[in-house]
Write an enzyme that holds these catalytic residues in place. Structure first.
Site, PDB file in Angstrom:
ATOM      1  N   HIS A  94       0.831  -1.211   0.000  1.00 14.92           N
ATOM      2  CA  HIS A  94       0.000   0.000   0.000  1.00 14.92           C
ATOM      3  C   HIS A  94       0.867   1.263   0.000  1.00 14.92           C
ATOM      4  CE1 HIS A  94      -3.632   2.316   1.629  1.00 14.92           C
ATOM      5  NE2 HIS A  94      -2.646   3.103   2.029  1.00 14.92           N
ATOM      6  N   GLU A  95       1.854   1.315   0.877  1.00 17.78           N
ATOM      7  CA  GLU A  95       2.708   2.521   0.954  1.00 17.78           C
ATOM      8  C   GLU A  95       3.499   2.699  -0.343  1.00 17.78           C
ATOM      9  OE1 GLU A  95       2.181   4.642   3.247  1.00 17.78           O
ATOM     10  OE2 GLU A  95       1.024   3.302   4.547  1.00 17.78           O
ATOM     11  N   HIS A 118       1.322   4.286  -2.930  1.00 20.28           N
ATOM     12  CA  HIS A 118       1.276   5.749  -2.761  1.00 20.28           C
ATOM     13  C   HIS A 118       2.480   6.377  -3.467  1.00 20.28           C
ATOM     14  CE1 HIS A 118      -2.090   6.446  -0.117  1.00 20.28           C
ATOM     15  NE2 HIS A 118      -1.583   5.830   0.934  1.00 20.28           N
ATOM     16  N   HIS A 137      -5.831   7.201  -1.979  1.00 19.09           N
ATOM     17  CA  HIS A 137      -6.792   6.225  -1.460  1.00 19.09           C
ATOM     18  C   HIS A 137      -7.992   6.087  -2.403  1.00 19.09           C
ATOM     19  CE1 HIS A 137      -4.836   7.173   2.590  1.00 19.09           C
ATOM     20  NE2 HIS A 137      -4.437   5.972   2.201  1.00 19.09           N
ATOM     21  N   TYR A 162      -9.790   2.278   2.246  1.00 21.73           N
ATOM     22  CA  TYR A 162      -9.871   2.172   3.713  1.00 21.73           C
ATOM     23  C   TYR A 162     -10.778   1.020   4.107  1.00 21.73           C
ATOM     24  CZ  TYR A 162      -8.080   6.864   5.085  1.00 21.73           C
ATOM     25  OH  TYR A 162      -7.329   7.962   5.345  1.00 21.73           O
TER      26      TYR A 162
HETATM   27 ZN   LIG Z   1      -2.596   5.075   2.559  1.00 15.81          ZN
END
Ligand SMILES: [Zn+2]
Length: 257
Positions: free
Chosen positions: A156-157, A160, A166, A215
């Site tokens: 996930h990071e 980014h 998101h 999320y």
């Molecule tokens: Zn995030």
């Protein structure tokens, strides 16, 4: 009997109130366990939990401006000195996932003299965090242990840093989810911002409940109630197993793989 039952009930409620914080809803990464109902990357004090400001313009949840992309999909990196070999292996496993799934279109290599690069930090007193896209110069991804121990959060990071925001930030998200503002912890409402189509793009892909960038339903909950309710009652959000098919498709489109 009724009176006795009330006393028993009151005593039970009192002991619940005095009990340790509910481990299903940790407030910090250190309280996170695999049984938690939120993801480790949702527990930082950064913007939206894990994003380092400022935000560049985004192109539905991917950055539009090509200057925020890594040229040729090639990402230079360094580990800071606090990394053990076993933790380096966890980061490399995530890099390999990107390389394998994109057939080398996205690749990571140890920095020699590159000016633009990612410094992987391992600060357990800080949350998981990354900038969105290539920022120019040195930028960091912090992986405290709980983020390295959850493969999907490690991925996930990196996503980014490759240029994605998101999933629930997409301008069309209100067609797919309902944000339960009354359940969000005070001061964290900004984590549920959405961005206009001039800022972010979905690269032609529909809203993706299964995105590794979505999320979880209880992110930033003040009361243990859901903060995000899906319009599709059967949809599951917040998975951190790996990138979804749609995540991979968008990444490949962004980098013209
Ligand atoms: Zn995030």
């Amino acid at each position: 009997m009724k009176g006795v039952a009330s006393i028993v009930l009151l005593a039970a409620l009192a002991s619940l109130a005095l009990a340790a914080p509910d481990r299903r809803f940790p407030k910090t990464g250190k309280e996170w366990t695999p049984q938690s109902l939120v993801n480790p990357d949702e527990l930082g004090d950064y913007f939206e939990g894990d994003i380092v400001l400022p935000l560049p313009l985004m192109g539905r949840n991917g950055l539009i401006d090509e200057k925020y992309r890594w040229p040729g999909g090639r990402v230079a990196y360094e580990f800071d000195t606090t990394y053990s070999e076993s933790n380096k292996d966890k980061v490399r496993k995530a890099m390999n996932e990107y390389e394998t799934q994109t057939a080398g279109c996205i690749s990571f290599h140890e920095r020699t003299s590159e000016g633009d690069y990612i410094l992987f930090k391992h600060d357990n007193n800080d949350g998981c965090h990354s900038s969105v896209g290539k920022r120019g110069g040195r930028q960091s991804i912090n992986y405290p242990q709980w983020c390295l121990d959850k493969f999907g959060s490690t991925l996930h990071e990196m996503l980014h840093a490759l240029g994605f925001h998101h999933e629930q930030s997409r301008y069309d998200r209100d067609d797919y989810v309902t944000i339960m503002w009354e359940n969000i912890e005070a001061g964290h409402e900004h984590n549920f911002n959405k961005y206009s189509s001039s800022v972010i793009s979905g690269f032609g892909e529909d809203y993706d409940y299964g995105s590794v960038m979505h999320y979880s339903a209880h992110a930033f909950s003040a009361n243990g109630e859901k903060t995000i309710v899906t319009k599709d009652p059967n949809a599951h959000i917040g998975q951190r197993v790996g990138l979804s098919e749609v995540d991979w498709a968008k990444l490949k489109k962004m980098y013209k793989c």
